[in-house]
Design a protein around this motif. Structure first.
Motif, short mmCIF file in Angstrom:
data_model
loop_
_atom_site.label_atom_id
_atom_site.label_comp_id
_atom_site.label_asym_id
_atom_site.label_seq_id
_atom_site.Cartn_x
_atom_site.Cartn_y
_atom_site.Cartn_z
N VAL A 1 0.91 -1.29 0.28
CA VAL A 1 0.03 -0.05 -0.03
C VAL A 1 0.69 1.09 0.07
O VAL A 1 0.56 2.26 -0.79
CB VAL A 1 -0.92 0.07 1.23
CG1 VAL A 1 -1.83 1.27 1.38
CG2 VAL A 1 -1.86 -1.08 1.09
N ILE A 2 1.76 1.21 0.74
CA ILE A 2 2.85 2.39 0.89
C ILE A 2 3.58 2.70 -0.58
O ILE A 2 3.55 3.79 -0.76
CB ILE A 2 3.80 2.10 2.16
CG1 ILE A 2 2.98 2.01 3.29
CG2 ILE A 2 4.84 2.98 1.96
CD1 ILE A 2 4.14 1.64 4.50
N THR B 1 -3.21 15.35 12.57
CA THR B 1 -3.84 16.47 13.11
C THR B 1 -4.78 16.16 14.25
O THR B 1 -4.78 17.07 15.31
CB THR B 1 -4.57 17.27 11.95
OG1 THR B 1 -5.45 16.36 11.28
CG2 THR B 1 -3.60 17.73 11.08
N VAL B 2 -5.53 15.24 13.94
CA VAL B 2 -6.62 14.73 15.21
C VAL B 2 -5.88 14.46 16.50
O VAL B 2 -6.19 15.06 17.55
CB VAL B 2 -7.45 13.54 15.03
CG1 VAL B 2 -8.12 13.10 16.20
CG2 VAL B 2 -8.37 14.15 13.89
N GLN B 3 -4.73 13.83 16.53
CA GLN B 3 -3.92 13.58 17.80
C GLN B 3 -3.16 14.91 18.07
O GLN B 3 -2.84 14.88 19.37
CB GLN B 3 -2.82 12.39 17.41
CG GLN B 3 -3.59 11.19 17.15
CD GLN B 3 -4.17 10.70 18.43
OE1 GLN B 3 -3.85 10.69 19.55
NE2 GLN B 3 -5.39 9.99 18.25
N LEU C 1 -5.04 10.40 4.52
CA LEU C 1 -5.17 9.63 5.86
C LEU C 1 -4.19 9.79 6.99
O LEU C 1 -4.71 10.05 8.10
CB LEU C 1 -5.23 8.13 5.56
CG LEU C 1 -5.50 7.07 6.53
CD1 LEU C 1 -6.98 7.44 7.10
CD2 LEU C 1 -5.33 5.57 6.02
N VAL C 2 -2.90 10.03 6.69
CA VAL C 2 -1.85 10.16 7.80
C VAL C 2 -2.17 11.55 8.31
O VAL C 2 -2.21 11.96 9.57
CB VAL C 2 -0.64 9.93 7.08
CG1 VAL C 2 0.65 10.52 8.16
CG2 VAL C 2 -0.16 8.57 6.82
#
Length: 201
Positions: A78-79, A97-99, A91-92
């Motif tokens: 996938v990477i 940013t949520v964290q 996604l990353v």
């Protein structure tokens, strides 16, 4: 009271643990993964009652045909896959940013802000509980707004409002020793930040 509140979350898990064995497997899982047509029909009848469910079975068969031509990728693949690069970046970024948006710091230092605002010691835990309830209600509000405005608008708007609230909160915390009413303004900003987080990220 707090030990009972903490233990109450285990009640839902216990109900799920006891009732889960009585639920049928997913019809699509039985047909696509297991290839068991009869078990799939039995699960459909158990979920939706007796009747002609051939249309639903046909939809599952179409899904099976679509997934049969799809290659399963490992994490490293996938990477390395160029066609998935932008989706992976998004996604990353969203996850990071949520964290890093400050929500954990807000929960951690809110007790000190409430204490500085001269709330009584026995009321502060309930005010903190109100902060958590505020996030829960704003998340419910988000589920009604997301169809109308879209995920991107809520993300951008939420982060923009959170940045503004954090800037104001930094100002009020710096000036709280000069003006007595700044403590209360800081409390309002904490609740506002939680609402912005619940609606946005």
């Amino acid at each position: 009271l707090w030990p009972w509140l903490l233990a109450s979350s285990g009640l839902a898990a216990l109900v799920q643990l006891v009732t889960l064995p009585f639920f049928p497997d997913s019809p699509s899982y039985l047909l696509i993964q297991k290839g068991n047509d009869e078990a799939c029909r039995k699960a459909i009848r158990k979920l939706w009652g007796e009747g002609d469910h051939q249309a639903e079975i046909d939809d599952i068969m179409k899904e099976k045909g679509a997934t049969a031509s799809t290659k399963t990728l490992h994490v490293l693949e996938v990477i390395q896959e160029r066609s998935l690069r932008w989706q992976l970046y998004i996604l990353v970024t969203v996850t990071a940013t949520v964290q890093l948006c400050g929500i954990n710091a807000m929960y951690f230092y809110s007790f000190e802000v409430f204490h500085a605002a001269k709330f009584e010691e026995n009321l502060i835990p309930y005010v903190s509980l109100g902060v958590g309830l505020c996030e829960c209600l704003s998340s419910i509000l988000c589920s009604t707004l997301i169809d109308k405005f879209g995920r991107k608008v809520l993300l951008w708007g939420g982060y923009l409002l959170m940045c503004s609230v954090l800037a104001l909160l930094t100002t009020t915390l710096s000036l709280q020793h000069r003006f007595f009413w700044m403590h209360y303004f800081s409390v309002i900003l904490i609740f506002l930040f939680i609402v912005c987080f619940g609606i946005g990220p």
